[in-house]
Enzyme design. Structure first.
Site, PDB file in Angstrom:
ATOM      1  N   LYS A  48      -3.124 -21.294   5.185  1.00 54.88           N
ATOM      2  CA  LYS A  48      -2.135 -20.219   5.349  1.00 54.88           C
ATOM      3  C   LYS A  48      -0.702 -20.765   5.215  1.00 54.88           C
ATOM      4  CE  LYS A  48      -5.422 -17.635   8.101  1.00 54.88           C
ATOM      5  NZ  LYS A  48      -5.950 -17.253   9.418  1.00 54.88           N
ATOM      6  N   GLN A  92      -4.408 -17.921  15.651  1.00 57.02           N
ATOM      7  CA  GLN A  92      -5.699 -18.205  15.017  1.00 57.02           C
ATOM      8  C   GLN A  92      -6.835 -18.031  16.031  1.00 57.02           C
ATOM      9  OE1 GLN A  92      -6.119 -18.915  11.656  1.00 57.02           O
ATOM     10  NE2 GLN A  92      -8.302 -18.758  12.087  1.00 57.02           N
ATOM     11  N   ASP A 115      -2.085  -9.809  11.182  1.00 54.28           N
ATOM     12  CA  ASP A 115      -3.551  -9.791  11.100  1.00 54.28           C
ATOM     13  C   ASP A 115      -4.080  -8.353  11.185  1.00 54.28           C
ATOM     14  OD1 ASP A 115      -4.800 -12.184  10.603  1.00 54.28           O
ATOM     15  OD2 ASP A 115      -4.740 -12.865  12.688  1.00 54.28           O
TER      16      ASP A 115
END
Ligand code: NDP
Length: 287
Positions: A48, A92, A115
């Site tokens: 990422k 994460q 997200d």
């Protein structure tokens, strides 16, 4: 059979984003929080950050020890919520057991929730309102668009109902919009005789987390198959990445299929970049 090339599609999307970023008055910024030292999480986070660097998104990686307290993490998120240079916050997953995933997701400002897991974004998605949409299902819809795969009136069968993939995917595919408008069936671990559903699928999306779960005898001739699974399996001395679909037996029956790797995976990262740019534009009133 046509192979859906997620790698090439993602590269094309990233190139367009790179151009768009150079034209923005504010540089988009993404903050990624990684807790502990799970190797898979480390690999995802590195990919990422690398994508951010490649296309000109400012990024920062915050690494915290496995033992970090929930309070400390929530304070850190709050300071990022206030940070004018940061438009996207990603924590994460999975988190250590002593930290509540729901609390952490809800602590992120929904405008910076790249997200798309915050209940406000999930709710807005369900209502068909503009929202930050979870990256994997968003990437799958982009692939359907890119390959101009007809979905209207088709039977879309999704195996898996997680909050990250299956559930938002099912909501998206039933919406009254292009590259959706499908009739949707969702299967999960309690579904009986799963093959009676998968065999009806015009579009089959497998997000199970079980290597080669979908075999050739479970799909019909001419279907489209999207394989979300990323499973690490031992192959002799080495490890190999395989999907939830048994490519060898399924592919010959399909019109389109995604490979693993190189299918959905690269699209997930591309959509994270897209969400970060969208969040920056929204926060800076550029939309
Ligand atoms: P989860 O484990 O959260 O969810 C799996 C889903 O599959 C659950 O709904 C579960 O049912 C269902 N399931 C499990 N076993 C069976 C079975 N035997 N028959 C039918 N349904 C079953 O996984 P995720 O949704 O997070 O991920 C799924 C896969 O996709 C994983 O391999 C993951 O690594 C991969 N992934 C890939 C991404 C990418 O970028 N390509 C991104 C995210 C995930 P129940 O709800 O009843 O437990």
């Amino acid at each position: 059979m046509n192979l859906i090339d997620g790698k090439a599609t993602a590269a094309h999307i990233l190139e367009n984003l790179m151009t768009e970023i150079t034209q923005l008055s504010h540089r988009p910024g993404l903050s990624v929080i990684l807790i502990g030292n799970n190797p898979a999480s480390q690999a995802y986070v590195n990919a990422k950050i690398k994508a951010c660097n490649k296309i000109g998104i400012y990024s920062e990686l915050i690494t915290l020890p496995e033992t970090v307290s929930e309070d400390y993490l929530l304070e850190k998120i709050e300071s990022l919520n206030q940070d004018k240079n940061i438009h996207g916050i990603l924590v994460q997953l999975p988190l250590p057991r002593h930290i509540s995933t729901n609390k952490v997701i809800e602590a992120i400002s929904y405008q910076k929730d790249v997200d798309g897991f915050h209940p406000i974004n999930m709710g807005r998605l369900a209502k068909g309102l503009p929202a930050l949409i979870p990256c994997t299902p968003k990437g799958i819809q982009e692939l359907l668009k890119f390959y101009n795969i007809e979905t209207e009136g088709k039977h879309c069968v999704i195996v898996g109902r997680s909050n990250i993939v299956g559930m938002p995917m099912s909501v998206m595919m039933m919406q009254n919009m292009p590259f959706a408008n499908a009739t949707v069936t969702v299967c999960h671990s309690k579904t009986k005789n799963i093959e009676q559903y998968t065999r009806q699928a015009d579009i089959l999306i497998a997000a199970v987390g079980s290597p080669k779960k979908i075999t050739g005898d479970m799909v019909k001739e001419g279907c489209v198959v999207i394989d979300v699974g990323i499973n690490r399996v031992q192959n002799g001395e080495k490890y190999q990445l395989v999907g939830d679909v048994d490519f060898e037996s399924v592919a010959p029956k399909t019109t389109y299929i995604t490979p693993v790797p190189g299918g959905v995976g690269p699209m997930t990262i591309a959509m994270l970049m897209k969400n970060t740019v969208e969040a920056a534009k929204m926060i800076n009133n550029l939309l």
